[in-house]
Design a protein around this motif. Sequence first.
Motif, mmCIF file in Angstrom:
data_model
loop_
_atom_site.group_PDB
_atom_site.id
_atom_site.type_symbol
_atom_site.label_atom_id
_atom_site.label_comp_id
_atom_site.label_asym_id
_atom_site.label_seq_id
_atom_site.Cartn_x
_atom_site.Cartn_y
_atom_site.Cartn_z
ATOM 1 N N SER A 85 -17.501 -28.706 66.577
ATOM 2 C CA SER A 85 -18.636 -29.590 66.328
ATOM 3 C C SER A 85 -19.713 -29.275 67.349
ATOM 4 N N LYS A 86 -20.930 -29.669 67.023
ATOM 5 C CA LYS A 86 -22.038 -29.441 67.943
ATOM 6 C C LYS A 86 -21.844 -30.265 69.208
ATOM 7 N N GLN A 87 -22.109 -29.639 70.339
ATOM 8 C CA GLN A 87 -22.056 -30.314 71.622
ATOM 9 C C GLN A 87 -23.419 -30.218 72.283
ATOM 10 N N ASN A 88 -23.990 -31.385 72.582
ATOM 11 C CA ASN A 88 -25.346 -31.452 73.145
ATOM 12 C C ASN A 88 -26.360 -30.788 72.220
ATOM 13 N N GLY A 89 -26.101 -30.921 70.899
ATOM 14 C CA GLY A 89 -27.047 -30.401 69.919
ATOM 15 C C GLY A 89 -26.941 -28.922 69.651
ATOM 16 N N THR A 90 -25.955 -28.227 70.237
ATOM 17 C CA THR A 90 -25.826 -26.787 70.029
ATOM 18 C C THR A 90 -24.444 -26.474 69.495
ATOM 19 N N TRP A 91 -24.352 -25.361 68.771
ATOM 20 C CA TRP A 91 -23.069 -24.915 68.257
ATOM 21 C C TRP A 91 -22.259 -24.302 69.378
ATOM 22 N N PRO A 92 -20.939 -24.194 69.196
ATOM 23 C CA PRO A 92 -20.099 -23.681 70.286
ATOM 24 C C PRO A 92 -20.383 -22.218 70.579
ATOM 25 N N ARG A 93 -19.888 -21.774 71.739
ATOM 26 C CA ARG A 93 -20.023 -20.378 72.139
ATOM 27 C C ARG A 93 -19.173 -19.498 71.225
ATOM 28 N N GLU A 94 -19.333 -18.201 71.371
ATOM 29 C CA GLU A 94 -18.566 -17.272 70.552
ATOM 30 C C GLU A 94 -17.080 -17.377 70.882
ATOM 31 N N VAL A 95 -16.262 -17.068 69.863
ATOM 32 C CA VAL A 95 -14.818 -17.266 69.972
ATOM 33 C C VAL A 95 -14.104 -15.965 69.641
ATOM 34 N N LEU A 96 -13.116 -15.629 70.461
ATOM 35 C CA LEU A 96 -12.205 -14.528 70.176
ATOM 36 C C LEU A 96 -10.831 -15.128 69.905
ATOM 37 N N LEU A 97 -10.295 -14.895 68.705
ATOM 38 C CA LEU A 97 -8.958 -15.356 68.345
ATOM 39 C C LEU A 97 -8.059 -14.137 68.196
ATOM 40 N N VAL A 98 -7.017 -14.086 69.010
ATOM 41 C CA VAL A 98 -6.048 -12.999 68.970
ATOM 42 C C VAL A 98 -4.828 -13.503 68.207
ATOM 43 N N LEU A 99 -4.512 -12.831 67.098
ATOM 44 C CA LEU A 99 -3.437 -13.257 66.206
ATOM 45 C C LEU A 99 -2.338 -12.197 66.215
ATOM 46 N N SER A 100 -1.192 -12.545 66.804
ATOM 47 C CA SER A 100 -0.058 -11.628 66.893
ATOM 48 C C SER A 100 1.069 -12.161 66.020
ATOM 49 N N VAL A 101 1.508 -11.374 65.037
ATOM 50 C CA VAL A 101 2.572 -11.785 64.117
ATOM 51 C C VAL A 101 3.681 -10.737 64.123
ATOM 52 N N ASN A 102 4.868 -11.165 63.692
ATOM 53 C CA ASN A 102 6.011 -10.257 63.702
ATOM 54 C C ASN A 102 6.368 -9.723 62.326
ATOM 55 N N SER A 103 5.750 -10.294 61.244
ATOM 56 C CA SER A 103 6.032 -9.828 59.885
ATOM 57 C C SER A 103 4.820 -10.097 59.009
ATOM 58 N N SER A 104 4.925 -9.715 57.747
ATOM 59 C CA SER A 104 3.785 -9.798 56.827
ATOM 60 C C SER A 104 3.364 -11.250 56.599
ATOM 61 N N VAL A 105 2.049 -11.463 56.631
ATOM 62 C CA VAL A 105 1.491 -12.804 56.476
ATOM 63 C C VAL A 105 0.308 -12.733 55.520
#
Length: 663
Positions: A85-105
């Motif tokens: 959600s917007k904080q102080n009227g601005t959108w959040p900073r950029e996000v890096l999501l690291v997704l590590s899985v062990n099998s097919s998803v």
Amino acid sequence: MDRGTLPLAVALLLASCSLSPTSLAETVHCDLQPVGPERGEVTYTTSQVSKGCVAQAPNAILEVHVLFLEFPTGPSQLELTLQASKQNGTWPREVLLVLSVNSSVFLHLQALGIPLHLAYNSSLVTFQEPPGVNTTELPSFPKTQILEWAAERGPITSAAELNDPQSILLRLGQAQGSLSFCMLEASQDMGRTLEWRPRTPALVRGCHLEGVAGHKEAHILRVLPGHSAGPRTVTVKVELSCAPGDLDAVLILQGPPYVSWLIDANHNMQIWTTGEYSFKIFPEKNIRGFKLPDTPQGLLGEARMLNASIVASFVELPLASIVSLHASSCGGRLQTSPAPIQTTPPKDTCSPELLMSLIQTKCADDAMTLVLKKELVAHLKCTITGLTFWDPSCEAEDRGDKFVLRSAYSSCGMQVSASMISNEAVVNILSSSSPQRKKVHCLNMDSLSFQLGLYLSPHFLQASNTIEPGQQSFVQVRVSPSVSEFLLQLDSCHLDLGPEGGTVELIQGRAAKGNCVSLLSPSPEGDPRFSFLLHFYTVPIPKTGTLSCTVALRPKTGSQDQEVHRTVFMRLNIISPDLSGELPPGCTSKGLVLPAVLGITFGAFLIGALLTAALWYIYSHTRSPSKREPVVAVAAPASSESSSTNHSIGSTQSTPCSTSSMA
């Protein structure tokens, strides 16, 4: 009675009177056995993880999250939602999501309006829909090296290990941890940062309470203490498949003292809880509960004390935020299942819908190519007997690890229009009597034209190539001819003002960048739109600029391989702004506009003149009368010197401002 036996009799009487429900429950005989899923099922959402950490990185440019997901063998489906959600009227900073899985998803990702960068293993993760985010190939590292790899890009805000999740909700900007460095620790509570729902429902058990007549049933939910002991509200949803008059039931909820309950039930029932509880229809009305035993036997004793003859469901859960109970016993005969509950969902039948979503479409060199990996087909327990285009004579080739179906745009029943080449993938499955069909498309890029338009009003009627600072501008991106099977989206936009003004980011990661940029609803044809308000706080003001936007055509259903990216731009003229206007709400000034510069210059001049006059006044009134005439004689040079000083002061203050103004 003998006097010696009197104290013993009194002691026995007092002991019998002081028996608590817990001690009474120890004598209750109720053999808990697993209940069949058709009689009762409990699912839950929790923030408890086997390993995890949450840290604060308030000054980081990039918010980094790491997920280690363990799935049973075979493909699994996962719904992953990022929420901000917007904080102080601005959108959040950029996000890096690291997704590590062990099998097919098979991943369904939702991250609307979030500038997301996703790092994952493309050989294991398949998107059910095009993600529409920036992606990076995740190296094949062990967990410790993955954490180090992520930390090199920015301080890690959260990391968690999850076992066979069905859905995950990751809230951005919610980190409340006291740590400044994220290190995985066992049995952690992720708080509001992460909540997830296990794929396997909780173990539900039931039994008959001996010696109690009637058909009153009890549903017992025991929530175990979590890693943290902060106040927590557990929402309990109860759905019983009974007619209103056929049910006589009691709901017993037991948990740690810091847990309160919000109950949402579709039937009237007796409530017996620890802590406080309220109902969804009256959430502000809190009702004080009771002190209940914290053992299974003690809770069974409470059910018997409340005249329940059947424990229809008995469930023990980790600390959860939402618990859903579905039951259909309705006071009837309890049916238990002595066989152990299956820990993984059955995968014995082929899912045609999921199979068809795995077909990848690639378009290149005036040809359409369909690819279906055998490994994924085998995981789905599907047996394919044929893969063709609409023309059955065009059959797929078996290339060892995959089926490949390829055809030029001029054969195999291709339908060629002004903007698109269409066909149909036909898959014959051994377990299905009728073939499965899926529409496949390729864009004819030679016939597509992208246009970037600037307008002066929200009606988008009057096109222009001129912007005026302080006046709102409206932008629309169009593709012609329109392609109904594809979605046109704005990935990023910026305004290049040259060396004088630099670059102004307007849209980044499909999210508005700054308070003076607004994403608008698309046109009736689906063309993306936005507005922005440009202000210059320093001088000189640029005369021209270049508006550049990167757009993407994404298939509404299909593979991300079909995405098409284009950059469109237009030259803009910038006219002199109205310097008397006020800043719009939320748009803050980082420099000085021309009136402020002139005001400061005039103020400095005025202060210098007043200071000179004050010094002259003090000097002329403090000398002795005998020297008045000589002083008058030298007054002119002093005045001249003061005048020179005054001129110097005025020049120093006005030079940079007048230079900026003249430029």
